[in-house]
Design a protein around this motif. Structure first.
Motif, short mmCIF file in Angstrom:
data_model
loop_
_atom_site.label_atom_id
_atom_site.label_comp_id
_atom_site.label_asym_id
_atom_site.label_seq_id
_atom_site.Cartn_x
_atom_site.Cartn_y
_atom_site.Cartn_z
N GLN A 91 43.65 30.78 40.12
CA GLN A 91 44.51 31.78 39.55
C GLN A 91 44.32 31.14 37.96
O GLN A 91 45.53 31.74 36.74
CB GLN A 91 45.87 31.92 39.97
CG GLN A 91 46.34 32.51 41.11
CD GLN A 91 47.76 32.96 41.99
OE1 GLN A 91 48.80 32.67 41.09
NE2 GLN A 91 47.57 33.30 42.96
N PRO A 128 38.03 45.10 34.84
CA PRO A 128 39.55 46.11 35.45
C PRO A 128 39.67 47.47 35.70
O PRO A 128 39.61 48.08 34.88
CB PRO A 128 40.29 45.39 35.84
CG PRO A 128 40.93 44.99 34.57
CD PRO A 128 39.80 44.72 34.17
N SER A 156 50.89 44.57 35.04
CA SER A 156 50.32 43.85 34.65
C SER A 156 50.55 42.36 33.27
O SER A 156 50.17 42.06 33.19
CB SER A 156 48.59 43.99 34.65
OG SER A 156 48.64 44.70 33.58
N SER A 271 35.71 42.47 49.20
CA SER A 271 36.05 41.14 48.49
C SER A 271 35.55 40.13 49.05
O SER A 271 35.20 39.53 47.73
CB SER A 271 37.56 41.41 49.04
OG SER A 271 37.26 41.06 50.33
N GLU A 294 34.99 39.24 43.70
CA GLU A 294 36.15 39.74 43.07
C GLU A 294 37.17 39.08 42.00
O GLU A 294 37.13 37.73 42.86
CB GLU A 294 36.81 40.81 44.33
CG GLU A 294 36.84 41.96 44.65
CD GLU A 294 37.64 42.89 45.69
OE1 GLU A 294 37.63 44.38 45.55
OE2 GLU A 294 38.26 42.11 45.59
N TYR A 295 37.83 40.14 41.34
CA TYR A 295 38.71 38.85 40.64
C TYR A 295 40.27 39.70 40.76
O TYR A 295 40.11 40.39 41.24
CB TYR A 295 38.48 38.50 39.36
CG TYR A 295 38.33 39.30 38.08
CD1 TYR A 295 39.38 39.94 37.55
CD2 TYR A 295 37.58 39.39 38.06
CE1 TYR A 295 39.51 40.34 37.05
CE2 TYR A 295 37.31 41.08 36.99
CZ TYR A 295 38.13 41.38 36.63
OH TYR A 295 38.24 42.66 35.58
N HIS A 296 40.93 38.87 40.36
CA HIS A 296 42.79 39.79 40.77
C HIS A 296 43.57 39.77 39.59
O HIS A 296 43.37 37.97 39.48
CB HIS A 296 43.23 39.11 41.65
CG HIS A 296 42.42 39.28 43.23
ND1 HIS A 296 41.53 38.78 43.71
CD2 HIS A 296 42.90 40.06 44.53
CE1 HIS A 296 41.12 39.44 44.93
NE2 HIS A 296 41.82 40.55 45.13
N ASP A 298 46.46 41.51 39.36
CA ASP A 298 47.77 40.36 39.99
C ASP A 298 46.75 41.28 41.81
O ASP A 298 45.65 42.20 41.89
CB ASP A 298 48.84 41.88 40.02
CG ASP A 298 48.42 42.85 39.13
OD1 ASP A 298 47.76 43.66 40.09
OD2 ASP A 298 49.33 43.50 38.77
N ASP A 299 48.24 41.53 42.36
CA ASP A 299 48.09 42.64 44.10
C ASP A 299 46.99 43.64 43.54
O ASP A 299 46.62 44.03 44.80
CB ASP A 299 48.78 42.65 45.09
CG ASP A 299 49.15 40.81 45.25
OD1 ASP A 299 49.17 40.49 45.10
OD2 ASP A 299 50.90 41.18 45.14
N ARG A 300 47.24 44.89 42.27
CA ARG A 300 46.76 45.75 42.22
C ARG A 300 45.62 45.66 41.46
O ARG A 300 44.79 46.41 41.72
CB ARG A 300 48.05 46.28 41.84
CG ARG A 300 47.57 48.04 42.10
CD ARG A 300 48.72 49.11 41.19
NE ARG A 300 49.65 49.30 42.22
CZ ARG A 300 50.96 48.10 41.60
NH1 ARG A 300 51.14 47.75 41.06
NH2 ARG A 300 51.93 48.18 42.72
N LYS A 302 42.06 45.39 40.45
CA LYS A 302 40.89 43.61 40.55
C LYS A 302 40.30 44.57 39.80
O LYS A 302 40.15 45.53 39.24
CB LYS A 302 40.69 44.16 41.95
CG LYS A 302 42.17 43.24 42.88
CD LYS A 302 41.90 44.01 44.57
CE LYS A 302 43.04 43.98 44.91
NZ LYS A 302 42.81 44.29 46.75
N TRP A 326 40.66 33.93 42.35
CA TRP A 326 42.00 34.53 42.94
C TRP A 326 41.99 36.51 42.50
O TRP A 326 41.90 35.54 41.40
CB TRP A 326 43.40 34.07 43.48
CG TRP A 326 44.00 35.05 44.51
CD1 TRP A 326 44.18 35.24 45.70
CD2 TRP A 326 44.70 36.06 43.20
NE1 TRP A 326 45.05 36.43 45.62
CE2 TRP A 326 45.25 36.53 44.91
CE3 TRP A 326 44.90 36.35 41.69
CZ2 TRP A 326 46.04 37.67 44.42
CZ3 TRP A 326 46.41 37.41 42.03
CH2 TRP A 326 46.45 38.05 42.99
#
Length: 326
Positions: A91, A128, A156, A271, A294-296, A298-300, A302, A326
């Motif tokens: 991360q 994003p 975020s 993903s 993909e990168y994140h 947070d969970d939402r 991307k 991630w």
């Protein structure tokens, strides 16, 4: 259909060609890979691979180079293997966000440079889409009679400062009331109930016009940002091309700097790691490959990553790197 031995030979030709940058002969394969078969057997297998257009003879020497079709075959096998591997996810973006005080632009620019150093290729990191983020707060500040600054705070941790030209004579109390209303109702924007709630909230057409201007400014800003791309290691793309394909640098750079690359990243929307090779990207781009993932944040929230290099790319290393993000 090819045998396991022929697949091993194809894999060896691709990997040796990537490392050595020259056609690979049977003698090189035997010496480098300690193959326990005769040179005649290797040559027969190479002939079969050539008949299937997986490798090709470009010069008068006995060596063979992987074709675009051969590289595709190799990459498909590699993707199939890595899809079953559980790499430890790193991360890094979260740490970079903290280091850059939640400035996403600075974070993604640094992230693109780090990926380029790790992969040794040119990298693109796409901004994003903040439409997927949640706005926690909107603050309105009037520095002068003609300007309102909107400070938009996301879940975020990211903060945006947007300028809104407005001569509307709204007091600080009225601006605070409007900012609280918009913060509370922003996610209902374009919802059929919103217009009714807006009309019951505002006291004048001036306030209504001001709020609509706010919302349109926010949406326009994030629509523009969603197409933003940060590039790392641009010079590595030039370094990767040799004297035989250096003429292709212009169409490659034109492709990267156009909206086509954004469309490609949008189309490769899942993903998983995706690979486009040469003509699969565009008819004029025979000399490069693009690996995307993909990168994140947070969970939402991307975004997309692309690693760009020659068709003779070290796919194994690039896929491994992207598989840990991630």
């Amino acid at each position: 259909m090819i045998s396991d031995r022929q697949l091993s030979i194809l894999n060896a030709i691709v990997e040796d060609y990537v490392e050595l940058g020259q056609p690979i002969g049977s003698k090189t394969l035997i010496e480098r890979h300690k193959l326990n078969v005769s040179p005649a057997t290797i040559r027969n297998d190479m002939k079969h691979l050539e008949e299937l257009a997986l490798i090709e003879k470009l010069h008068t020497s006995s060596g063979r180079s992987p074709s675009e079709l051969g590289i595709r075959y190799y990459v498909n096998q590699l993707l199939k293997q890595t899809s079953h591997q559980q790499e430890k996810k790193i991360q890094r973006l979260r740490a970079l966000l903290i280091e850059n005080q939640y400035d996403i632009s600075s974070t993604l620019s640094e992230f693109a440079d780090e990926l380029s150093v790790a992969s040794q290729y040119t990298t693109l990191v796409m901004h994003p889409n903040h439409n997927k983020d949640i706005i926690n707060n909107i603050h309105l500040i009037r520095p002068n009679a003609h300007l309102v600054i909107m400070v938009v705070v996301f879940s975020s941790g990211h903060v945006e400062h947007l300028h809104l030209a407005s001569d509307a004579p709204l007091s600080n109390d009225e601006l605070m009331k409007i900012s609280n209303f918009v913060t509370d109702k922003y996610n209902e924007w374009n919802n059929y109930h919103f217009e009714d709630e807006l009309m019951s909230f505002v006291n004048s057409n001036m306030e209504k016009s001001f709020i609509e201007n706010m919302l349109n400014t926010i949406d326009a800003h994030f629509d523009n940002q969603s197409n933003g791309i940060y590039m790392g290691g641009k010079v590595k793309l030039i370094d990767a091309l040799n004297e035989n394909n250096v003429s292709s640098i212009q169409p490659i750079l034109q492709y990267i700097e156009s909206k086509k690359i954004t469309q490609l990243l949008d189309d490769m929307s899942n993903s998983e790691i995706n690979v486009k090779i040469g003509h699969e990207i565009e008819s004029s781009l025979s000399d490069i490959s693009i690996v995307t993932s993909e990168y994140h944040i947070d969970d939402r929230l991307k975004g997309k990553i692309a690693v760009i290099g020659p068709t003779a790319m070290n796919y194994q290393n690039v896929i491994k790197i992207l598989n840990t993000i991630w």
